[in-house]
Write a protein that holds these residues in place. Sequence first.
Motif, PDB file in Angstrom:
ATOM      1  N   LEU A 248       0.932  -1.131   0.140  1.00  0.00           N
ATOM      2  CA  LEU A 248      -0.040  -0.117  -0.088  1.00  0.00           C
ATOM      3  C   LEU A 248       0.886   1.228   0.031  1.00  0.00           C
ATOM      4  O   LEU A 248       0.688   2.244  -0.595  1.00  0.00           O
ATOM      5  N   ARG A 249       2.035   1.355   0.557  1.00  0.00           N
ATOM      6  CA  ARG A 249       2.815   2.325   0.533  1.00  0.00           C
ATOM      7  C   ARG A 249       3.392   2.652  -0.625  1.00  0.00           C
ATOM      8  O   ARG A 249       3.685   3.610  -1.042  1.00  0.00           O
ATOM      9  N   LYS A 250       4.054   1.483  -1.288  1.00  0.00           N
ATOM     10  CA  LYS A 250       4.480   1.697  -2.496  1.00  0.00           C
ATOM     11  C   LYS A 250       3.425   2.217  -3.410  1.00  0.00           C
ATOM     12  O   LYS A 250       3.756   2.986  -4.488  1.00  0.00           O
ATOM     13  N   PHE A 251       2.198   1.785  -3.509  1.00  0.00           N
ATOM     14  CA  PHE A 251       1.140   2.148  -4.232  1.00  0.00           C
ATOM     15  C   PHE A 251       0.975   3.660  -4.107  1.00  0.00           C
ATOM     16  O   PHE A 251       0.688   4.751  -4.959  1.00  0.00           O
TER      17      PHE A 251
ATOM     18  N   HIS B 283       6.852  11.970   1.392  1.00  0.00           N
ATOM     19  CA  HIS B 283       5.888  12.750   2.594  1.00  0.00           C
ATOM     20  C   HIS B 283       4.732  12.470   2.206  1.00  0.00           C
ATOM     21  O   HIS B 283       3.635  12.097   3.024  1.00  0.00           O
ATOM     22  N   ASP B 284       4.256  12.954   1.084  1.00  0.00           N
ATOM     23  CA  ASP B 284       3.046  13.013   0.718  1.00  0.00           C
ATOM     24  C   ASP B 284       2.295  11.552   0.814  1.00  0.00           C
ATOM     25  O   ASP B 284       1.147  11.354   0.909  1.00  0.00           O
ATOM     26  N   ALA B 285       3.366  10.578   0.379  1.00  0.00           N
ATOM     27  CA  ALA B 285       3.040   9.033   0.124  1.00  0.00           C
ATOM     28  C   ALA B 285       2.783   8.669   1.717  1.00  0.00           C
ATOM     29  O   ALA B 285       1.674   7.928   1.693  1.00  0.00           O
ATOM     30  N   ASP B 286       3.357   9.132   2.533  1.00  0.00           N
ATOM     31  CA  ASP B 286       3.171   8.652   4.103  1.00  0.00           C
ATOM     32  C   ASP B 286       1.959   9.314   4.407  1.00  0.00           C
ATOM     33  O   ASP B 286       1.032   8.469   5.183  1.00  0.00           O
TER      34      ASP B 286
ATOM     35  N   SER C   8      -8.172  -1.919  -0.400  1.00  0.00           N
ATOM     36  CA  SER C   8      -7.275  -0.808   0.140  1.00  0.00           C
ATOM     37  C   SER C   8      -6.552   0.130  -0.833  1.00  0.00           C
ATOM     38  O   SER C   8      -6.661   1.214  -0.789  1.00  0.00           O
ATOM     39  N   PHE C   9      -6.477  -0.727  -2.207  1.00  0.00           N
ATOM     40  CA  PHE C   9      -5.887   0.234  -3.110  1.00  0.00           C
ATOM     41  C   PHE C   9      -6.909   1.275  -3.641  1.00  0.00           C
ATOM     42  O   PHE C   9      -6.811   2.369  -4.157  1.00  0.00           O
ATOM     43  N   ARG C  10      -8.157   0.671  -3.739  1.00  0.00           N
ATOM     44  CA  ARG C  10      -9.400   1.755  -4.172  1.00  0.00           C
ATOM     45  C   ARG C  10      -9.639   2.892  -3.239  1.00  0.00           C
ATOM     46  O   ARG C  10      -9.634   3.961  -3.519  1.00  0.00           O
ATOM     47  N   VAL C  11      -9.466   2.494  -2.103  1.00  0.00           N
ATOM     48  CA  VAL C  11      -9.592   3.660  -0.964  1.00  0.00           C
ATOM     49  C   VAL C  11      -8.486   4.713  -1.024  1.00  0.00           C
ATOM     50  O   VAL C  11      -8.634   5.625  -0.948  1.00  0.00           O
ATOM     51  N   CYS C  12      -7.360   4.030  -1.259  1.00  0.00           N
ATOM     52  CA  CYS C  12      -6.065   4.742  -1.352  1.00  0.00           C
ATOM     53  C   CYS C  12      -6.204   5.933  -2.717  1.00  0.00           C
ATOM     54  O   CYS C  12      -5.972   7.021  -2.512  1.00  0.00           O
ATOM     55  N   ARG C  13      -6.488   5.110  -3.706  1.00  0.00           N
ATOM     56  CA  ARG C  13      -6.790   5.840  -4.980  1.00  0.00           C
ATOM     57  C   ARG C  13      -7.691   7.026  -4.928  1.00  0.00           C
ATOM     58  O   ARG C  13      -7.562   8.106  -5.217  1.00  0.00           O
ATOM     59  N   ASN C  14      -8.824   6.735  -4.268  1.00  0.00           N
ATOM     60  CA  ASN C  14      -9.995   7.642  -4.193  1.00  0.00           C
ATOM     61  C   ASN C  14      -9.671   8.938  -3.245  1.00  0.00           C
ATOM     62  O   ASN C  14      -9.739   9.993  -3.489  1.00  0.00           O
ATOM     63  N   LEU C  15      -8.823   8.570  -2.190  1.00  0.00           N
ATOM     64  CA  LEU C  15      -8.311   9.709  -1.326  1.00  0.00           C
ATOM     65  C   LEU C  15      -7.348  10.406  -2.035  1.00  0.00           C
ATOM     66  O   LEU C  15      -7.501  11.696  -2.021  1.00  0.00           O
ATOM     67  N   TRP C  16      -6.516   9.598  -2.909  1.00  0.00           N
ATOM     68  CA  TRP C  16      -5.708  10.733  -3.609  1.00  0.00           C
ATOM     69  C   TRP C  16      -6.259  11.588  -4.704  1.00  0.00           C
ATOM     70  O   TRP C  16      -6.041  12.584  -4.717  1.00  0.00           O
TER      71      TRP C  16
END
Length: 161
Positions: free
Chosen positions: A12-15, A24-27, A52-60
């Motif tokens: 998830l961190r790599k993504f 910093h933005d990734a963290d 998890s990837f979907r949630v991460c992408r949507n937040l981004w």
Amino acid sequence: MKDTLKEILPSLRKFAFSLTGNLHDADDLLQNTVEKLLQKPVPDDVPVLAWSFRVCRNLWIDEYRANKVRQAAVNKPELQEPVQHDAEKITASLTLRQVTDAMEELPDDHRDVLSLVAVQGMSYREASEVLSVPSGTIMSRLARARARLADVLKLTPEAFS
């Protein structure tokens, strides 16, 4: 869920890094993603990693859009409140803050001498009486204090003469 999150965290961190391009933005994105995942349960029919990837992408995407709106506001004067700057006040305020910070870095005995002689305008003899030390010590401490301030403020020692 927490154990599963621990396992997928590196992926998830790599993504998150691949989306932001900046550690910093990734963290920050990773933290927001984990918070969101802990708040709302993963649907039963979806793999945790995919969700998890979907949630991460949507937040981004949400953050990316919000940044675009902020940038548009910055670039459009009609959306900004008029701000009046007094360059002399700003410069004086910054200089005073820098000098104050630099003085705080001095040892107490150097700061005392500098305050008495440079700020209060006392003579070496008067400062020596106040601090109960010889005049030579006052001169030595003052020279070291000025040199240290010049170094911290990136000035030449002559600026304090």
